[in-house]
Motif scaffolding. Structure first.
Motif, PDB file in Angstrom:
ATOM      1  N   UNK A   1       0.807  -1.214   0.000  1.00 30.88           N
ATOM      2  CA  UNK A   1       0.000   0.000   0.000  1.00 30.88           C
ATOM      3  C   UNK A   1       0.841   1.266   0.000  1.00 30.88           C
ATOM      4  N   UNK A   2       2.106   1.162   0.400  1.00 35.14           N
ATOM      5  CA  UNK A   2       2.989   2.326   0.398  1.00 35.14           C
ATOM      6  C   UNK A   2       4.442   1.871   0.537  1.00 35.14           C
ATOM      7  N   UNK A   3       5.372   2.819   0.443  1.00 33.51           N
ATOM      8  CA  UNK A   3       6.789   2.475   0.528  1.00 33.51           C
ATOM      9  C   UNK A   3       7.175   1.942   1.904  1.00 33.51           C
ATOM     10  N   UNK A   4       6.509   2.388   2.961  1.00 33.01           N
ATOM     11  CA  UNK A   4       6.814   1.877   4.306  1.00 33.01           C
ATOM     12  C   UNK A   4       6.475   0.390   4.409  1.00 33.01           C
ATOM     13  N   UNK A   5       5.354  -0.026   3.834  1.00 34.89           N
ATOM     14  CA  UNK A   5       4.986  -1.443   3.843  1.00 34.89           C
ATOM     15  C   UNK A   5       5.970  -2.255   3.003  1.00 34.89           C
ATOM     16  N   UNK A   6       6.420  -1.697   1.889  1.00 32.37           N
ATOM     17  CA  UNK A   6       7.428  -2.365   1.062  1.00 32.37           C
ATOM     18  C   UNK A   6       8.745  -2.488   1.832  1.00 32.37           C
ATOM     19  N   UNK A   7       9.119  -1.460   2.585  1.00 37.04           N
ATOM     20  CA  UNK A   7      10.349  -1.501   3.386  1.00 37.04           C
ATOM     21  C   UNK A   7      10.268  -2.586   4.467  1.00 37.04           C
ATOM     22  N   UNK A   8       9.100  -2.745   5.082  1.00 32.32           N
ATOM     23  CA  UNK A   8       8.936  -3.817   6.076  1.00 32.32           C
ATOM     24  C   UNK A   8       9.111  -5.185   5.429  1.00 32.32           C
ATOM     25  N   UNK A   9       8.612  -5.325   4.230  1.00 36.19           N
ATOM     26  CA  UNK A   9       8.786  -6.569   3.475  1.00 36.19           C
ATOM     27  C   UNK A   9      10.272  -6.810   3.194  1.00 36.19           C
ATOM     28  N   UNK A  10      10.981  -5.766   2.774  1.00 35.66           N
ATOM     29  CA  UNK A  10      12.417  -5.893   2.492  1.00 35.66           C
ATOM     30  C   UNK A  10      13.167  -6.330   3.738  1.00 35.66           C
ATOM     31  N   UNK A  11      12.814  -5.764   4.869  1.00 37.65           N
ATOM     32  CA  UNK A  11      13.460  -6.142   6.131  1.00 37.65           C
ATOM     33  C   UNK A  11      13.169  -7.604   6.472  1.00 37.65           C
ATOM     34  N   UNK A  12      11.936  -8.027   6.289  1.00 43.06           N
ATOM     35  CA  UNK A  12      11.557  -9.418   6.568  1.00 43.06           C
ATOM     36  C   UNK A  12      12.300 -10.373   5.634  1.00 43.06           C
ATOM     37  N   UNK A  13      12.377 -10.025   4.361  1.00 42.25           N
ATOM     38  CA  UNK A  13      13.093 -10.869   3.394  1.00 42.25           C
ATOM     39  C   UNK A  13      14.570 -10.978   3.774  1.00 42.25           C
ATOM     40  N   UNK A  14      15.164  -9.876   4.242  1.00 42.32           N
ATOM     41  CA  UNK A  14      16.567  -9.899   4.642  1.00 42.32           C
ATOM     42  C   UNK A  14      16.784 -10.860   5.808  1.00 42.32           C
ATOM     43  N   UNK A  15      15.856 -10.893   6.746  1.00 44.41           N
ATOM     44  CA  UNK A  15      15.949 -11.809   7.883  1.00 44.41           C
ATOM     45  C   UNK A  15      15.824 -13.250   7.399  1.00 44.41           C
ATOM     46  N   UNK A  16      14.819 -13.514   6.571  1.00 36.75           N
ATOM     47  CA  UNK A  16      14.569 -14.866   6.068  1.00 36.75           C
ATOM     48  C   UNK A  16      15.757 -15.369   5.245  1.00 36.75           C
ATOM     49  N   UNK A  17      16.292 -14.510   4.410  1.00 37.70           N
ATOM     50  CA  UNK A  17      17.371 -14.905   3.511  1.00 37.70           C
ATOM     51  C   UNK A  17      18.749 -14.789   4.153  1.00 37.70           C
ATOM     52  N   UNK A  18      18.830 -14.184   5.355  1.00 34.67           N
ATOM     53  CA  UNK A  18      20.120 -14.025   6.015  1.00 34.67           C
ATOM     54  C   UNK A  18      21.035 -13.051   5.318  1.00 34.67           C
ATOM     55  N   UNK A  19      20.455 -12.065   4.655  1.00 32.37           N
ATOM     56  CA  UNK A  19      21.229 -11.061   3.935  1.00 32.37           C
ATOM     57  C   UNK A  19      20.928  -9.691   4.522  1.00 32.37           C
ATOM     58  N   UNK A  20      21.599  -9.369   5.610  1.00 30.05           N
ATOM     59  CA  UNK A  20      21.298  -8.142   6.362  1.00 30.05           C
ATOM     60  C   UNK A  20      21.316  -6.891   5.500  1.00 30.05           C
ATOM     61  N   UNK A  21      22.181  -6.798   4.525  1.00 32.43           N
ATOM     62  CA  UNK A  21      22.264  -5.597   3.692  1.00 32.43           C
ATOM     63  C   UNK A  21      21.134  -5.472   2.697  1.00 32.43           C
ATOM     64  N   UNK A  22      20.403  -6.549   2.441  1.00 37.85           N
ATOM     65  CA  UNK A  22      19.358  -6.521   1.423  1.00 37.85           C
ATOM     66  C   UNK A  22      18.232  -5.555   1.773  1.00 37.85           C
TER      67      UNK A  22
END
Length: 152
Positions: free
Chosen positions: A57-78
């Motif tokens: 719905x907005x860039x903040x929600x997309x950023x939360x997704x990016x943070x979650x993906x980084x945790x799942x994938x183990x790629x902190x910089x992602x």
């Protein structure tokens, strides 16, 4: 009309057990939805035999997704990397993008928000009948589907 905040509000209503499912689908159709790119295509995920287009719905929600993906994938910089995305009117996602995928597909909105996500499955009343998985089934369809958003 058409901003992501109104869609997020309608999602919150349905998750609270109030609001009109038809109004929720209507709000998705009017909303502008951010869909990130993944390897040259739109970001999708397979879950429950359905291909889900991940929209936000907005860039903040997309950023939360990016943070979650980084945790799942183990790629902190992602999470801090720049994410490219397209902006679609929800109606275009449902009426053009989903049918073009050639497989059962729906839209997962705000997938990284466990209390604010919503799945819009490929059923009659949401996607065109020609691609709805229940088009030949004679049942009442309720669009209030548990999100399971963290699993995407």
């Amino acid at each position: 009309m058409g901003d992501g905040a109104a869609l997020a509000d309608r999602i919150a209503e349905r998750r609270a057990g109030v609001g009109d499912p038809g109004a929720l689908v209507g709000e998705l159709r009017r909303a502008l939805v951010l869909v990130p790119y993944d390897r040259g295509g739109l970001w999708t995920a397979e879950f429950g035999g359905i291909r889900w287009v991940c929209g936000f719905t907005d860039e903040a929600a997309l950023a939360r997704f990016a943070e979650e993906r980084a945790v799942v994938e183990g790629t902190a910089g992602a999470a801090s990397r720049s994410w490219e995305y397209a902006v679609f009117r929800g109606a275009r996602l449902l009426d053009e993008v989903i049918p073009a995928m050639g497989v059962p597909a729906g839209v997962a909105v705000n997938a990284a928000d466990p209390d604010g996500s919503m799945l819009f499955p490929p059923v009659v009343g949401i996607v065109p009948d020609a691609v709805a998985v229940d088009a030949d089934v004679d049942v009442d369809v309720d669009v209030d589907v548990p999100s399971g958003g963290r699993g995407l």
